[in-house]
Design an enzyme around this catalytic site. Sequence first.
Site, PDB file in Angstrom:
ATOM      1  N   TYR A  18       0.836  -1.204   0.000  1.00 15.46           N
ATOM      2  CA  TYR A  18       0.000   0.000   0.000  1.00 15.46           C
ATOM      3  C   TYR A  18       0.868   1.250   0.000  1.00 15.46           C
ATOM      4  CZ  TYR A  18       0.807   0.632   5.082  1.00 15.46           C
ATOM      5  OH  TYR A  18       1.363   0.838   6.319  1.00 15.46           O
ATOM      6  N   CYS A  19       0.278   2.339  -0.483  1.00 14.82           N
ATOM      7  CA  CYS A  19       0.897   3.663  -0.381  1.00 14.82           C
ATOM      8  C   CYS A  19      -0.170   4.613   0.163  1.00 14.82           C
ATOM      9  CB  CYS A  19       1.498   4.118  -1.723  1.00 14.82           C
ATOM     10  SG  CYS A  19       0.335   4.177  -3.100  1.00 14.82           S
ATOM     11  N   TRP A  20      -0.111   5.875  -0.205  1.00 14.98           N
ATOM     12  CA  TRP A  20      -1.051   6.832   0.394  1.00 14.98           C
ATOM     13  C   TRP A  20      -2.488   6.590  -0.043  1.00 14.98           C
ATOM     14  CZ3 TRP A  20      -2.042   9.742   4.232  1.00 14.98           C
ATOM     15  CH2 TRP A  20      -2.957  10.799   4.157  1.00 14.98           C
ATOM     16  N   SER A  58       2.615   2.273  -4.802  1.00 10.41           N
ATOM     17  CA  SER A  58       2.375   0.854  -4.534  1.00 10.41           C
ATOM     18  C   SER A  58       2.128   0.088  -5.829  1.00 10.41           C
ATOM     19  CB  SER A  58       1.198   0.682  -3.577  1.00 10.41           C
ATOM     20  OG  SER A  58       0.033   1.301  -4.083  1.00 10.41           O
ATOM     21  N   TYR A  81      -3.387   3.724   2.331  1.00  8.77           N
ATOM     22  CA  TYR A  81      -3.470   4.082   3.750  1.00  8.77           C
ATOM     23  C   TYR A  81      -4.753   4.857   4.045  1.00  8.77           C
ATOM     24  CZ  TYR A  81      -2.775   6.584   8.084  1.00  8.77           C
ATOM     25  OH  TYR A  81      -2.963   7.118   9.347  1.00  8.77           O
TER      26      TYR A  81
END
Length: 353
Positions: free
Chosen positions: A93-95, A101, A122
Amino acid sequence: MSHPCPIRPADIGRFDALIDARSPAEFAEDHIPGAINCPVLDDAERAIVGTLYVQQGAFEARRVGGAMVAAHLAEHLRDAFAEQPAGWRPLVYCWRGGMRSGAMVQWMRLVGWKAEQLAGGYKAFRRHVIDGLQAGAAQLQIRALVGATGSAKTRILHAMAARGAQVLDLEGLARHKGSLLGGLPGVEQPSQKHFETQIWQALQAMDLAQPVYVEGESARIGRLSVPPALVQRLRQAPCIEIDAPASERLRYLLRDYAYLGDDPAELAGRLALLTEMHGHETVQRWQAWAQGRELAPLFGELIAQHYDPHYGRSQQRNFALWDARQRIAANDLSDAGIAALAQALLGQAQAAA
């Protein structure tokens, strides 16, 4: 091949590893419990790419950022991911579940791993936490442990937890003792987001149909805010008051806050915040005791002049069931006395069940 359905926060437990592709600063502010940080951009690179996006547009940001991402992916493939077997199933995952990601997942799949991307990143997890805190707080069967300053409430809760009680230690999660002098030396409080994530994680491990013991906190612990839904539930909870005499509370504080004497200047600085309430003359006397490491007279006057005069009124205002509280006499706040109090409280709870 992509998973047929978007991966949601509730699906995290199905994967072998959880990888946070965000920058170290983002990870430090908060992250999904159990995640490891394998950034595709470090903090400085993320700032560079963001500036390029604003000043020169998306193409230039992607061109420069792409080279940075590729370098970090190569590093992770050589190091963090080097020992993973062919059947490894990581979730990344990323933001927002976007390019950072996505790039990592694409390269992992090219290697042959069954990588997936967390839908919404996130931000989706953050919404999951907020919703979970509200739903969990509504179900909590809280028993609020209250008492005047120095009545060893936190230590009693720890002793109860050691004997099998469900305890939500808000001060422990906040890394702060909750009062003016509650900051812990050399210990930074977590971010507000991480504080809430820790509360959510603690609630996930509890049987919310059974009693959960919580210290009767104010809405703030140091610089952190207790989630409003939890504050509201706490304010409506039955109260158990630890009723200890001032002399015993002073003895306890001298043990539990002894470290305040290690930094007289810091202690004197905190006491300065009380000048408007107590006047220059009183506060200067307290500061002189602090500078001289004379904690006994200092704590004695703080109990008598600062904490105790407001205790009853604040509890009456904050707890709807204050008048119906259960009072437990606590004439001994030594380690043995605290253990006995914890055992007595649990014994009474079992008898009432």
